[in-house]
Scaffold this motif. Structure first.
Motif, PDB file in Angstrom:
ATOM      1  N   UNK A  61     -33.450 -12.430  75.682  1.00  0.00           N
ATOM      2  CA  UNK A  61     -32.930 -12.880  74.390  1.00  0.00           C
ATOM      3  C   UNK A  61     -31.520 -12.317  74.222  1.00  0.00           C
ATOM      4  N   UNK A  62     -30.510 -13.175  74.002  1.00  0.00           N
ATOM      5  CA  UNK A  62     -29.152 -12.671  73.774  1.00  0.00           C
ATOM      6  C   UNK A  62     -29.052 -12.032  72.390  1.00  0.00           C
ATOM      7  N   UNK A  63     -28.612 -10.786  72.353  1.00  0.00           N
ATOM      8  CA  UNK A  63     -28.583 -10.075  71.072  1.00  0.00           C
ATOM      9  C   UNK A  63     -27.381  -9.159  70.913  1.00  0.00           C
ATOM     10  N   UNK A  64     -27.391  -8.441  69.793  1.00  0.00           N
ATOM     11  CA  UNK A  64     -26.335  -7.491  69.466  1.00  0.00           C
ATOM     12  C   UNK A  64     -26.891  -6.530  68.429  1.00  0.00           C
ATOM     13  N   UNK A  65     -26.324  -5.338  68.343  1.00  0.00           N
ATOM     14  CA  UNK A  65     -26.658  -4.397  67.274  1.00  0.00           C
ATOM     15  C   UNK A  65     -25.357  -4.027  66.564  1.00  0.00           C
ATOM     16  N   UNK A  80     -30.648 -11.411  66.971  1.00  0.00           N
ATOM     17  CA  UNK A  80     -31.374 -11.989  68.104  1.00  0.00           C
ATOM     18  C   UNK A  80     -31.034 -13.467  68.232  1.00  0.00           C
ATOM     19  N   UNK A  81     -30.948 -13.948  69.459  1.00  0.00           N
ATOM     20  CA  UNK A  81     -30.618 -15.352  69.758  1.00  0.00           C
ATOM     21  C   UNK A  81     -29.225 -15.738  69.259  1.00  0.00           C
ATOM     22  N   UNK A  82     -28.281 -14.811  69.398  1.00  0.00           N
ATOM     23  CA  UNK A  82     -26.911 -15.103  68.977  1.00  0.00           C
ATOM     24  C   UNK A  82     -26.179 -15.911  70.052  1.00  0.00           C
ATOM     25  N   UNK A  83     -25.141 -16.603  69.620  1.00  0.00           N
ATOM     26  CA  UNK A  83     -24.213 -17.258  70.542  1.00  0.00           C
ATOM     27  C   UNK A  83     -23.122 -16.246  70.869  1.00  0.00           C
ATOM     28  N   UNK A  84     -23.054 -15.727  72.091  1.00  0.00           N
ATOM     29  CA  UNK A  84     -22.070 -14.689  72.405  1.00  0.00           C
ATOM     30  C   UNK A  84     -20.629 -15.184  72.379  1.00  0.00           C
ATOM     31  N   UNK A  86     -19.425 -17.050  69.849  1.00  0.00           N
ATOM     32  CA  UNK A  86     -19.049 -17.375  68.475  1.00  0.00           C
ATOM     33  C   UNK A  86     -17.736 -16.692  68.084  1.00  0.00           C
ATOM     34  N   UNK A  87     -16.803 -17.475  67.555  1.00  0.00           N
ATOM     35  CA  UNK A  87     -15.460 -16.974  67.256  1.00  0.00           C
ATOM     36  C   UNK A  87     -15.475 -15.889  66.188  1.00  0.00           C
ATOM     37  N   UNK A  88     -16.190 -16.118  65.105  1.00  0.00           N
ATOM     38  CA  UNK A  88     -16.197 -15.163  63.990  1.00  0.00           C
ATOM     39  C   UNK A  88     -16.793 -13.827  64.422  1.00  0.00           C
ATOM     40  N   UNK A  89     -17.900 -13.877  65.146  1.00  0.00           N
ATOM     41  CA  UNK A  89     -18.532 -12.648  65.624  1.00  0.00           C
ATOM     42  C   UNK A  89     -17.601 -11.902  66.568  1.00  0.00           C
ATOM     43  N   UNK A  90     -16.935 -12.618  67.459  1.00  0.00           N
ATOM     44  CA  UNK A  90     -16.052 -11.953  68.417  1.00  0.00           C
ATOM     45  C   UNK A  90     -14.818 -11.366  67.759  1.00  0.00           C
ATOM     46  N   UNK A 181     -25.777 -14.733  61.353  1.00  0.00           N
ATOM     47  CA  UNK A 181     -26.117 -16.126  61.035  1.00  0.00           C
ATOM     48  C   UNK A 181     -25.013 -17.070  61.492  1.00  0.00           C
ATOM     49  N   UNK A 182     -23.758 -16.651  61.332  1.00  0.00           N
ATOM     50  CA  UNK A 182     -22.641 -17.491  61.772  1.00  0.00           C
ATOM     51  C   UNK A 182     -22.720 -17.745  63.276  1.00  0.00           C
ATOM     52  N   UNK A 183     -23.283 -16.765  64.003  1.00  0.00           N
ATOM     53  CA  UNK A 183     -23.427 -16.901  65.454  1.00  0.00           C
ATOM     54  C   UNK A 183     -24.770 -17.524  65.829  1.00  0.00           C
ATOM     55  N   UNK A 184     -25.463 -18.098  64.835  1.00  0.00           N
ATOM     56  CA  UNK A 184     -26.717 -18.788  65.110  1.00  0.00           C
ATOM     57  C   UNK A 184     -27.905 -17.882  65.334  1.00  0.00           C
ATOM     58  N   UNK A 185     -27.779 -16.612  64.956  1.00  0.00           N
ATOM     59  CA  UNK A 185     -28.819 -15.648  65.261  1.00  0.00           C
ATOM     60  C   UNK A 185     -29.782 -15.362  64.135  1.00  0.00           C
ATOM     61  N   UNK A 186     -30.780 -14.554  64.455  1.00  0.00           N
ATOM     62  CA  UNK A 186     -31.775 -14.052  63.521  1.00  0.00           C
ATOM     63  C   UNK A 186     -31.455 -12.591  63.239  1.00  0.00           C
ATOM     64  N   UNK A 187     -31.304 -12.231  61.955  1.00  0.00           N
ATOM     65  CA  UNK A 187     -30.853 -10.892  61.563  1.00  0.00           C
ATOM     66  C   UNK A 187     -32.038  -9.993  61.235  1.00  0.00           C
TER      67      UNK A 187
END
Length: 281
Positions: A61-65, A80-84, A86-90, A181-187
């Motif tokens: 599962x692609x994720x981040x903390x 969890x399930x983020x788009x790595x 994603x412009x805003x997240x990066x 959420x902007x990166x399509x993930x579950x928080x």
């Protein structure tokens, strides 16, 4: 047959000591059905982990903390399930890295003033491709025999409130939920047992995080004690939150925490991941 997972692990892309591919390989050896690679403020290990998952036949599962702050307490939010990509997240990750680099330099300067032989160049040379943070600095002092162990470095020098400590920039937990959420993930609110805040403050924070759409809570965790898991499951039920769980594995940087089993008795059921995926459909 019971299948177990670990939705909170770290690689060399942040402050773990196993590469993303090594993490996947070890998870496969440990008999896990899935892991989430959730490096601190970094998506740098996701591609390698996903590729390794295909090689070893393990669900990754692609994720981040994300590091945040609430009521003068550092709070972590797992995505969890983020788009790595994603412009805003990066953009936010770049801001974290810039701030962390400046912080590292200030910590190193303080350590030098305290008599330690250490340079930023040497730390970065030893850890190519990593998001450098305090554990890397502590590990260097241990490896060069200037300190007994990583715990001692934190407790005496670079831990919160210590002589060489430098604070860092953080966002709010609510903003972290928005970014995930902007990166399509579950928080997911990570390891609430570590925050040492009153139940009233914890509930207030969770209710504020629900406004941008907090999805879940890490109810099963290596450092839970007593009735912690029961309490977090009750909170999840009351507020309609998904259940998550993980070891917070860092390899040799946290040698007492083992992949998949935490301190030895951690069991995160695959059912958690199924429920998370169902909520995303």
């Amino acid at each position: 047959m019971n299948r177990y997972i670990d939705l909170h692990v770290h690689s060399t892309a942040s402050d773990g000591t196993l590469s993303p591919a090594e993490l996947v390989q070890e998870a496969k050896k440990a008999g896990l059905a899935a892991i989430a690679v959730t490096d601190h403020d970094s998506v740098g290990g996701i591609r390698e982990a996903l590729d390794a998952g295909n090689v070893y036949g393990l669900e990754v599962v692609p994720g981040i903390e994300l590091s945040t702050e609430y009521a003068d307490t550092e709070i972590h939010v797992v995505g969890l399930f983020i788009d790595p990509d994603n412009h805003l997240l990066n953009e936010q990750i770049r801001a974290f890295v810039d701030n962390r680099d400046n912080r590292n330099l200030k910590i190193i300067e303080k350590l030098q003033a305290a008599g330690f032989s250490i340079t930023a160049e040497e730390i970065y040379r030893r850890n190519p491709g990593s998001v450098i943070a305090r554990p890397h600095i502590a590990r260097y002092l241990v490896d060069t025999e200037q300190a007994k162990d990583v715990k001692t470095v934190f407790n005496k020098y670079i831990g919160d409130g210590c002589p060489c400590f430098v604070d860092r920039f953080k966002i709010t937990p609510m903003r972290a939920v928005e970014l995930i959420h902007a990166a399509g993930g579950t928080a997911v609110l990570a390891h609430p047992c570590l925050y040492k805040m009153s139940r009233e403050t914890l509930i207030r924070m969770i209710e504020e995080m629900l406004i941008p759409g907090l999805d879940g809570i890490e109810a099963v965790y290596s450092c839970n004690q007593g009735s912690d898991e029961k309490d977090y499951r009750e909170i999840a039920e009351k507020y309609g939150l998904l259940l998550s769980g993980g070891s917070d594995f860092h390899g040799a940087n946290k040698p007492h925490i083992h992949l998949g089993t935490g301190r030895g008795n951690l069991h995160v059921p695959y059912e958690f991941l199924e429920q998370i995926k169902e909520s995303r459909r």
